[in-house]
Design a protein around this motif. Structure first.
Motif, PDB file in Angstrom:
ATOM      1  N   VAL A  43       1.051  -1.062  -0.081  1.00 25.26           N
ATOM      2  CA  VAL A  43      -0.126   0.291   0.150  1.00 25.26           C
ATOM      3  C   VAL A  43       0.951   1.274   0.135  1.00 25.26           C
ATOM      4  O   VAL A  43       2.093   1.477   0.625  1.00 25.26           O
ATOM      5  N   GLY A  44       0.629   2.286  -1.129  1.00 27.79           N
ATOM      6  CA  GLY A  44       1.615   3.546  -1.443  1.00 27.79           C
ATOM      7  C   GLY A  44       3.181   3.277  -0.728  1.00 27.79           C
ATOM      8  O   GLY A  44       3.572   1.452  -1.904  1.00 27.79           O
ATOM      9  N   ASN A  45       3.946   3.253  -0.633  1.00 29.91           N
ATOM     10  CA  ASN A  45       5.464   2.988   0.007  1.00 29.91           C
ATOM     11  C   ASN A  45       5.436   1.763   0.901  1.00 29.91           C
ATOM     12  O   ASN A  45       6.812   1.215   1.189  1.00 29.91           O
ATOM     13  N   ARG A  46       4.800   1.499   1.570  1.00 26.89           N
ATOM     14  CA  ARG A  46       4.552  -0.005   2.488  1.00 26.89           C
ATOM     15  C   ARG A  46       4.567  -0.952   1.665  1.00 26.89           C
ATOM     16  O   ARG A  46       3.660  -1.063   1.669  1.00 26.89           O
ATOM     17  N   LEU A  47       5.701  -2.537   1.767  1.00 24.82           N
ATOM     18  CA  LEU A  47       5.508  -3.720   1.653  1.00 24.82           C
ATOM     19  C   LEU A  47       5.098  -4.405   2.812  1.00 24.82           C
ATOM     20  O   LEU A  47       6.468  -3.956   3.877  1.00 24.82           O
ATOM     21  N   VAL A  48       4.545  -5.175   3.192  1.00 26.49           N
ATOM     22  CA  VAL A  48       4.136  -5.999   4.618  1.00 26.49           C
ATOM     23  C   VAL A  48       4.362  -7.635   3.991  1.00 26.49           C
ATOM     24  O   VAL A  48       3.912  -7.743   2.755  1.00 26.49           O
ATOM     25  N   VAL A  49       5.450  -8.534   4.539  1.00 25.45           N
ATOM     26  CA  VAL A  49       6.057  -9.685   4.126  1.00 25.45           C
ATOM     27  C   VAL A  49       5.657 -11.147   4.877  1.00 25.45           C
ATOM     28  O   VAL A  49       5.672 -10.090   6.197  1.00 25.45           O
ATOM     29  N   ALA A  50       5.265 -11.703   4.853  1.00 29.22           N
ATOM     30  CA  ALA A  50       4.755 -12.129   5.616  1.00 29.22           C
ATOM     31  C   ALA A  50       5.260 -13.787   5.030  1.00 29.22           C
ATOM     32  O   ALA A  50       5.152 -14.244   3.986  1.00 29.22           O
ATOM     33  N   THR A  51       6.242 -14.570   6.654  1.00 29.23           N
ATOM     34  CA  THR A  51       6.858 -15.348   5.682  1.00 29.23           C
ATOM     35  C   THR A  51       6.685 -16.538   6.928  1.00 29.23           C
ATOM     36  O   THR A  51       5.651 -17.055   7.949  1.00 29.23           O
ATOM     37  N   ALA A  52       7.025 -17.883   6.209  1.00 28.34           N
ATOM     38  CA  ALA A  52       7.121 -19.270   7.344  1.00 28.34           C
ATOM     39  C   ALA A  52       7.978 -18.879   9.236  1.00 28.34           C
ATOM     40  O   ALA A  52       8.609 -17.240   9.594  1.00 28.34           O
ATOM     41  N   GLY A  53       7.453 -19.758  10.053  1.00 29.65           N
ATOM     42  CA  GLY A  53       7.750 -19.081  11.364  1.00 29.65           C
ATOM     43  C   GLY A  53       7.183 -18.178  11.740  1.00 29.65           C
ATOM     44  O   GLY A  53       7.852 -17.506  12.928  1.00 29.65           O
ATOM     45  N   ARG A  54       6.064 -17.455  11.076  1.00 29.50           N
ATOM     46  CA  ARG A  54       4.960 -16.343  12.212  1.00 29.50           C
ATOM     47  C   ARG A  54       5.518 -14.934  11.898  1.00 29.50           C
ATOM     48  O   ARG A  54       5.351 -14.490  12.446  1.00 29.50           O
TER      49      ARG A  54
END
Length: 343
Positions: free
Chosen positions: A156-167
């Motif tokens: 969203v906009g300039n923000r990136l959210v990355v979800a990985t294994a291991g929570r």
């Protein structure tokens, strides 16, 4: 969250020429009713969802795990064959933008940064300049190690959210990718299935394999963090025991900011996150909900009804794409009723 009765079904149609194997994602264009669909059958398909026309089909070297639009003339894909590909719709061709060392799980195009971002099971993010030409080295902007395999990403906009294994959850500012702006651990106890940013840019929703969704906020102030919460969904009681289903998909309505969740129970629920209420539940689909996407004006909802093998290899309904016409009553938050006060 409080629940409501299941309403009568509304207008819905099934698209012709669906993928021949599991659907991994689908996305509406930001500019039209074109729909891009990735699949385990090694294809990316481009549909005109309103006209039910298959406009293009792109073959890859392995199952395609994600796809996204650049604009109405091109898009990008993430493949199990370790490649990130650029799709040129009008020419009906695709070329390799770059590679990872393991299957590429997620791909996003950032309009703010003008870059393609890919997340892989090789535990890295990579940023690519799609305008680059003459070799992969010229298109690769940077490689950013992750704590574990990338499962889901959202922008969203300039923000990136990355979800990985291991929570793990890493939050980046695309203007400075040298390190995460924030590193968090998911508030859900089990494996993350999907992450999606709020359209207003204030936070993100996270779903897990254990029938829960968490509502999170970027602002770390005590007052804002006090607003975060998680809730149970996509579960049922049968013969005295709780049956819990993975929540595979989250899609935010672009106008109202409400959101839909899709689970392995075959149901889609629409939620008002601000008021913590369920607004709507659609009639059950033939099999698991693998992916969801609202059109740019919120008038359509694309649904991937596709078994996700949560119960192993067993007979299941064919993969299908449905497109629903959305009415305001299904997605518009209901106004709060204020109590009457004596004069």
């Amino acid at each position: 969250m409080t629940s409501v009765p299941t309403p009568a079904p509304v207008s819905s149609r099934e698209l012709s020429n669906p993928p021949r194997d599991g659907i991994t994602n689908l996305r509406f264009s930001n500019h039209s009713d074109h729909l891009l669909v990735s699949s385990w059958d090694k294809t990316v398909r481009l549909y005109d969802a309103s006209a039910d026309v298959l406009r293009g089909e792109f073959m890859h070297g392995g199952p395609v795990l994600d796809c996204c639009f650049h604009d109405d003339s091109s898009g990008f894909s993430a493949s199990e064959d370790n490649t990130v590909r650029r799709l040129v719709f009008d020419l009906g061709k695709e070329d390799i933008l770059g590679r990872h060392d393991a299957p590429v799980r997620s791909v996003e195009y950032s309009y703010a940064a003008g870059q393609v971002i890919s997340g892989s099971w090789d535990k890295t993010l990579k940023c690519w300049d799609p305008r680059g030409a003459g070799g992969l080295e010229r298109t690769l902007v940077g490689t950013y190690p992750q704590p574990e395999r990338v499962y889901s990403m959202s922008l969203v906009g300039n923000r990136l959210v990355v979800a990985t294994a291991g929570r793990h959850v890493n939050i980046y500012d695309l203007r400075n990718m040298s390190q995460p702006e924030q590193h968090r651990e998911s508030s859900l106890k089990y494996q993350t299935r999907c992450v999606r940013c709020y359209p207003n840019g204030t936070g993100y929703a996270l779903s897990s394999i254990e029938g829960r969704v968490a509502m999170e906020f970027f602002d770390l102030s005590e007052a804002i963090q006090a607003k975060k919460y998680a809730f149970k969904c996509h579960r049922k009681s049968e013969a005295g025991r709780d049956i819990v289903y993975p929540v595979n998909a989250i899609a935010f309505h672009p106008i109202y900011g409400t959101f839909a969740t899709g689970g392995c129970d075959g149901f889609i629920n629409v939620w008002d996150g601000n008021n913590k209420k369920r607004l709507y539940q659609y009639s059950k689909y033939p099999t698991s909900i693998a992916a969801l996407s609202f059109s740019r004006d919120g008038g359509l909802l694309a649904v991937a009804s596709s078994y996700t093998f949560e119960e192993g290899d067993k007979p299941h309904e064919p993969d299908a794409i449905f497109v629903r016409n959305i009415n305001d009553i299904e997605v518009k938050p209901k106004p709060k009723v204020l109590p009457n006060h004596p004069a």
